[in-house]
Enzyme design. Sequence first.
Site, PDB file in Angstrom:
ATOM      1  N   LEU A 101     -15.467  62.892 -28.743  1.00  0.00           N
ATOM      2  CA  LEU A 101     -14.582  63.855 -28.091  1.00  0.00           C
ATOM      3  C   LEU A 101     -13.672  63.014 -27.214  1.00  0.00           C
ATOM      4  O   LEU A 101     -14.157  62.123 -26.513  1.00  0.00           O
ATOM      5  CB  LEU A 101     -15.384  64.842 -27.235  1.00  0.00           C
ATOM      6  CG  LEU A 101     -16.171  65.927 -27.969  1.00  0.00           C
ATOM      7  CD1 LEU A 101     -17.077  66.666 -26.979  1.00  0.00           C
ATOM      8  CD2 LEU A 101     -15.242  66.911 -28.653  1.00  0.00           C
ATOM      9  N   ASP A 102     -12.378  63.258 -27.250  1.00  0.00           N
ATOM     10  CA  ASP A 102     -11.489  62.385 -26.491  1.00  0.00           C
ATOM     11  C   ASP A 102     -11.607  62.623 -24.982  1.00  0.00           C
ATOM     12  O   ASP A 102     -12.304  63.528 -24.532  1.00  0.00           O
ATOM     13  CB  ASP A 102     -10.035  62.496 -26.982  1.00  0.00           C
ATOM     14  CG  ASP A 102      -9.425  63.865 -26.776  1.00  0.00           C
ATOM     15  OD1 ASP A 102      -9.675  64.476 -25.717  1.00  0.00           O
ATOM     16  OD2 ASP A 102      -8.689  64.330 -27.661  1.00  0.00           O
ATOM     17  N   PHE A 103     -10.909  61.814 -24.214  1.00  0.00           N
ATOM     18  CA  PHE A 103     -11.033  61.774 -22.755  1.00  0.00           C
ATOM     19  C   PHE A 103     -10.829  63.145 -22.109  1.00  0.00           C
ATOM     20  O   PHE A 103     -11.533  63.522 -21.176  1.00  0.00           O
ATOM     21  CB  PHE A 103     -10.004  60.774 -22.203  1.00  0.00           C
ATOM     22  CG  PHE A 103     -10.165  60.454 -20.740  1.00  0.00           C
ATOM     23  CD1 PHE A 103     -11.213  59.668 -20.285  1.00  0.00           C
ATOM     24  CD2 PHE A 103      -9.244  60.935 -19.819  1.00  0.00           C
ATOM     25  CE1 PHE A 103     -11.355  59.371 -18.933  1.00  0.00           C
ATOM     26  CE2 PHE A 103      -9.373  60.639 -18.466  1.00  0.00           C
ATOM     27  CZ  PHE A 103     -10.437  59.854 -18.025  1.00  0.00           C
ATOM     28  N   SER A 105     -11.159  66.104 -23.619  1.00  0.00           N
ATOM     29  CA  SER A 105     -11.911  67.168 -24.281  1.00  0.00           C
ATOM     30  C   SER A 105     -13.317  67.245 -23.700  1.00  0.00           C
ATOM     31  O   SER A 105     -13.808  66.296 -23.093  1.00  0.00           O
ATOM     32  CB  SER A 105     -11.986  66.913 -25.786  1.00  0.00           C
ATOM     33  OG  SER A 105     -10.691  66.904 -26.348  1.00  0.00           O
ATOM     34  N   ARG A 199      -5.454  68.369 -32.026  1.00  0.00           N
ATOM     35  CA  ARG A 199      -4.276  68.089 -31.191  1.00  0.00           C
ATOM     36  C   ARG A 199      -3.063  67.761 -32.080  1.00  0.00           C
ATOM     37  O   ARG A 199      -1.933  68.166 -31.791  1.00  0.00           O
ATOM     38  CB  ARG A 199      -4.570  66.935 -30.226  1.00  0.00           C
ATOM     39  CG  ARG A 199      -5.634  67.296 -29.177  1.00  0.00           C
ATOM     40  CD  ARG A 199      -5.831  66.199 -28.158  1.00  0.00           C
ATOM     41  NE  ARG A 199      -6.944  66.487 -27.268  1.00  0.00           N
ATOM     42  CZ  ARG A 199      -6.887  67.273 -26.187  1.00  0.00           C
ATOM     43  NH1 ARG A 199      -5.735  67.841 -25.859  1.00  0.00           N
ATOM     44  NH2 ARG A 199      -7.946  67.471 -25.437  1.00  0.00           N
TER      45      ARG A 199
END
Length: 253
Positions: A101-103, A105, A199
């Site tokens: 999960l990105d920063f 999220s 995204r």
Amino acid sequence: MRLNKYISHHTTYSRREADKLIFDGKVKINGRVVTNPAYEVENGDKVAVNGRPVKKSTKYTCIVYNKPRGELVTKKDDRGRKTIYDTLPKKYKHFIPVGRLDFNSEGLLILTDSPKVAHALMNSNLPRVYKLKIKGEINEDMIKAMEEGVEVGSKGAHAENEIKKMVLKPFLSVQIIKNSPKYSILKVAIEEGKNRELRRFFANFGSEVMDLKRLSYGWVSLNALPSGKTRYFDKREYKLLKEFLNKEKQWKN
């Protein structure tokens, strides 16, 4: 399996700690010191660390972590940003995240001490369910692309990402919770979720994902787990995981 990976999988040492032990000459295979972390351990090899035999583990542990925003899913960041391992209890420092999960999220992240389990789950087409808040309205073009699939460019991707174009599969399901000119909220299920897929999808239509939260991964749900907290898989989740792994094994055979 590579030696450093073998040690981290079957002991409490992390991959980095395993590398140091190997470089320091504290690891033997069949009685001989091996200093190459990339050495391939074969069936029948006897591995010892600090003179103690490494027992091959057939068991595995899986946990669910409710990742908050503002944490990276990585061991260490060269820019000094916070990672999930800064929050996770030390006993999970060698656990492998299933996907990322990105920063910015948040939500459900599965971690396991088994590379085999991590690989099987990560490369599966199990549904991943997300709740999103996006800028602006959900228009007909977006809905059509969700239903039929679409090719997207690099908008919404990390700047250093080398994948400039992606063909996204149709979404498995879409539930529109709120649709307004200012912002919209929806719940979607997709098969992958790699490379900031969601995204990039909305950026392709000139929109921006304001909030993104993963609610479930396959049969594993976040439910009421507080942000920044962990829990073990329950009996049902382990049972379903075992059935899933058995099916994967049969399919490959």
